[in-house]
Enzyme design. Structure first.
Site, PDB file in Angstrom:
ATOM      1  N   VAL A  67     145.434 143.822  53.781  1.00  0.00           N
ATOM      2  CA  VAL A  67     145.299 143.984  52.253  1.00  0.00           C
ATOM      3  C   VAL A  67     143.402 144.655  52.369  1.00  0.00           C
ATOM      4  CG1 VAL A  67     146.628 142.065  51.410  1.00  0.00           C
ATOM      5  CG2 VAL A  67     144.201 141.662  52.292  1.00  0.00           C
ATOM      6  N   ASN A  93     146.063 135.805  47.757  1.00  0.00           N
ATOM      7  CA  ASN A  93     145.570 134.589  48.674  1.00  0.00           C
ATOM      8  C   ASN A  93     145.131 135.096  49.754  1.00  0.00           C
ATOM      9  OD1 ASN A  93     146.203 131.712  49.533  1.00  0.00           O
ATOM     10  ND2 ASN A  93     147.121 133.223  51.137  1.00  0.00           N
ATOM     11  N   SER A 145     136.907 130.239  45.618  1.00  0.00           N
ATOM     12  CA  SER A 145     136.507 129.186  46.452  1.00  0.00           C
ATOM     13  C   SER A 145     135.496 128.339  45.790  1.00  0.00           C
ATOM     14  CB  SER A 145     136.287 129.579  47.814  1.00  0.00           C
ATOM     15  OG  SER A 145     135.426 128.374  48.364  1.00  0.00           O
ATOM     16  N   TYR A 158     130.736 134.869  52.759  1.00  0.00           N
ATOM     17  CA  TYR A 158     132.075 134.253  52.153  1.00  0.00           C
ATOM     18  C   TYR A 158     131.828 134.041  50.725  1.00  0.00           C
ATOM     19  CZ  TYR A 158     135.958 131.293  51.537  1.00  0.00           C
ATOM     20  OH  TYR A 158     137.160 130.758  51.266  1.00  0.00           O
ATOM     21  N   LYS A 162     133.506 135.413  47.396  1.00  0.00           N
ATOM     22  CA  LYS A 162     134.508 134.478  46.446  1.00  0.00           C
ATOM     23  C   LYS A 162     133.895 134.591  45.029  1.00  0.00           C
ATOM     24  CE  LYS A 162     137.816 133.445  49.257  1.00  0.00           C
ATOM     25  NZ  LYS A 162     139.309 133.856  48.995  1.00  0.00           N
ATOM     26  N   ILE A 191     140.461 122.190  51.847  1.00  0.00           N
ATOM     27  CA  ILE A 191     141.827 121.877  52.241  1.00  0.00           C
ATOM     28  C   ILE A 191     142.134 122.173  53.594  1.00  0.00           C
ATOM     29  CG2 ILE A 191     144.221 123.030  51.294  1.00  0.00           C
ATOM     30  CD1 ILE A 191     142.154 121.944  48.972  1.00  0.00           C
TER      31      ILE A 191
HETATM   32  P1  NAD Z   1     144.554 130.816  56.098  1.00  0.00           P
HETATM   33  O1  NAD Z   1     143.770 131.269  57.323  1.00  0.00           O
HETATM   34  O2  NAD Z   1     145.424 129.787  56.759  1.00  0.00           O
HETATM   35  O3  NAD Z   1     145.201 131.838  55.305  1.00  0.00           O
HETATM   36  C1  NAD Z   1     144.803 133.210  54.918  1.00  0.00           C
HETATM   37  C2  NAD Z   1     145.947 134.036  55.196  1.00  0.00           C
HETATM   38  O4  NAD Z   1     145.515 135.386  54.938  1.00  0.00           O
HETATM   39  C3  NAD Z   1     146.102 134.014  56.957  1.00  0.00           C
HETATM   40  O5  NAD Z   1     147.707 133.861  57.106  1.00  0.00           O
HETATM   41  C4  NAD Z   1     145.690 135.372  57.179  1.00  0.00           C
HETATM   42  O6  NAD Z   1     146.515 135.863  58.206  1.00  0.00           O
HETATM   43  C5  NAD Z   1     146.104 136.196  56.169  1.00  0.00           C
HETATM   44  N1  NAD Z   1     145.195 137.475  55.859  1.00  0.00           N
HETATM   45  C6  NAD Z   1     143.656 137.334  56.318  1.00  0.00           C
HETATM   46  N2  NAD Z   1     143.376 138.758  56.214  1.00  0.00           N
HETATM   47  C7  NAD Z   1     144.625 139.606  55.788  1.00  0.00           C
HETATM   48  C8  NAD Z   1     144.684 140.591  55.846  1.00  0.00           C
HETATM   49  N3  NAD Z   1     143.492 141.832  55.672  1.00  0.00           N
HETATM   50  N4  NAD Z   1     145.804 141.244  55.181  1.00  0.00           N
HETATM   51  C9  NAD Z   1     146.837 140.512  55.018  1.00  0.00           C
HETATM   52  N5  NAD Z   1     146.704 139.178  55.420  1.00  0.00           N
HETATM   53  C10 NAD Z   1     145.663 138.739  55.821  1.00  0.00           C
HETATM   54  O7  NAD Z   1     143.716 130.053  55.406  1.00  0.00           O
HETATM   55  P2  NAD Z   1     144.034 129.204  53.683  1.00  0.00           P
HETATM   56  O8  NAD Z   1     142.953 127.946  53.798  1.00  0.00           O
HETATM   57  O9  NAD Z   1     145.500 129.182  53.627  1.00  0.00           O
HETATM   58  O10 NAD Z   1     143.363 130.275  52.767  1.00  0.00           O
HETATM   59  C11 NAD Z   1     144.064 130.788  51.731  1.00  0.00           C
HETATM   60  C12 NAD Z   1     143.003 131.267  50.616  1.00  0.00           C
HETATM   61  O11 NAD Z   1     142.508 130.347  50.165  1.00  0.00           O
HETATM   62  C13 NAD Z   1     141.820 132.370  51.181  1.00  0.00           C
HETATM   63  O12 NAD Z   1     141.570 133.257  50.444  1.00  0.00           O
HETATM   64  C14 NAD Z   1     140.682 131.296  51.346  1.00  0.00           C
HETATM   65  O13 NAD Z   1     139.593 132.042  51.269  1.00  0.00           O
HETATM   66  C15 NAD Z   1     141.006 130.229  50.206  1.00  0.00           C
HETATM   67  N6  NAD Z   1     140.301 129.404  50.474  1.00  0.00           N
HETATM   68  C16 NAD Z   1     140.612 127.977  51.128  1.00  0.00           C
HETATM   69  C17 NAD Z   1     139.990 126.976  51.370  1.00  0.00           C
HETATM   70  C18 NAD Z   1     140.393 125.744  52.276  1.00  0.00           C
HETATM   71  O14 NAD Z   1     139.590 124.959  52.428  1.00  0.00           O
HETATM   72  N7  NAD Z   1     141.371 126.045  53.302  1.00  0.00           N
HETATM   73  C19 NAD Z   1     139.167 126.693  50.162  1.00  0.00           C
HETATM   74  C20 NAD Z   1     138.726 127.652  49.353  1.00  0.00           C
HETATM   75  C21 NAD Z   1     139.311 128.938  49.319  1.00  0.00           C
END
Ligand code: NAD
Length: 250
Positions: A67, A93, A145, A158, A162, A191
């Site tokens: 992406v 996502n 986020s 970051y 966001k 999360i």
């Molecule tokens: P995660 O790392 O499990 O999921 C992110 C996914 O995106 C991974 O599978 C990764 O391989 C994929 N990805 C990253 N760069 C990519 C690219 N260039 N092309 C295609 N795929 C790509 O983490 P998550 O916690 O499930 O995060 C999902 C979203 O939620 C993210 O945008 C993250 O910033 C946001 N978020 C998460 C939290 C948290 O506490 N976990 C809090 C706020 C926001």
């Protein structure tokens, strides 16, 4: 159970783990026709196998692309068009977390983070909105986020990426409303996913202590909010940022 996404064509980016994988599973249970993205097919093998096992009637296909690469996004959407012809829901996502105090931040880190977390949302939304206009509307859900709303030390890059997602969401919501395309964001707090597992123990505890409800959120908590925004349950909701944070902001 009423199926909220019957026959809806959905693309979820970064669906190989965490929130994306939980959303894919929930959407499969709600009858969506799923197109799942990751950088490569292998990263999605387990998620797709589980969905096909648990929801044998579901349609679940992989569209692999990076992406953060505009040319790859274009090619990915060309593949999506060949397979699906139209699109009802896009979940932006995919994202990365790469913390550093400002004195240690490198140009490469800034470029990679904004390309993955912010520019990706613009490029995917551009192609998705063209497809959605052909079918009379749709819903785009962007993962922001809590850090993009209130900031945090060590997270200027970051948090900036966001916060940009919120600005993109609000502008696209205004621009695309007349085409019946709704654009909303979810802003998760803390999360339990592979992204937060990488935090050092001390930081992990600090985050935990800042949650009014006293416990870390689950990927399914966020997926449920994304389902609401994707479905007709939120048919008159656009331009909103929905916090899913157990009270971190109150
Ligand atoms: P995660 O790392 O499990 O999921 C992110 C996914 O995106 C991974 O599978 C990764 O391989 C994929 N990805 C990253 N760069 C990519 C690219 N260039 N092309 C295609 N795929 C790509 O983490 P998550 O916690 O499930 O995060 C999902 C979203 O939620 C993210 O945008 C993250 O910033 C946001 N978020 C998460 C939290 C948290 O506490 N976990 C809090 C706020 C926001």
């Amino acid at each position: 159970m009423e199926k909220l996404l019957s026959k809806k064509k959905v693309l979820i980016t970064g669906a190989g783990s965490g929130i994306g994988a939980a959303t894919a599973r929930l959407f499969a249970a709600h009858g969506a026709e799923l197109y799942l993205n990751a950088r490569d097919e292998l990263s999605l093998a387990e998620v797709v196998a589980q969905i096909q096992h648990d929801f044998p009637e579901s349609n679940c296909e992989v569209i692999a692309f990076d992406v953060s690469d505009p040319d790859a996004v274009k090619a990915g959407f060309q593949t999506l068009f060949k397979k699906a012809k139209s699109l009802d829901v896009l979940v932006n996502n995919a994202g990365i977390l790469d913390d550093a105090l400002i004195g240690m931040v490198s140009a490469k880190q800034v470029e990679r983070t904004f390309a993955s977390n912010s520019f990706s949302v613009l490029y995917c939304s551009q192609y998705a909105s063209r497809l959605m206009q052909r079918s009379g509307g749709g819903s785009i859900i962007n993962l922001s986020s809590i850090i993009g709303r209130v900031g945090n030390q060590g997270q200027a890059v970051y948090g900036g990426s966001k916060a940009a997602v919120i600005g993109i969401t609000l502008s696209l919501a205004k621009e695309l409303a007349a085409a019946q395309i709704r654009v909303n964001a979810v802003a998760p707090g803390f999360i339990e996913t592979p992204m937060t597992e990488q935090l050092p123990a001390e930081k992990y505890q600090q985050r935990l202590d800042s949650i009014a409800m006293g416990h870390i959120g689950k990927a399914t908590d966020v997926a449920n909010s994304i389902l609401f925004l994707a479905s007709d349950m939120s048919a008159y909701v656009t331009g909103q940022v929905l916090g899913v944070d157990g009270g971190m902001l109150i």
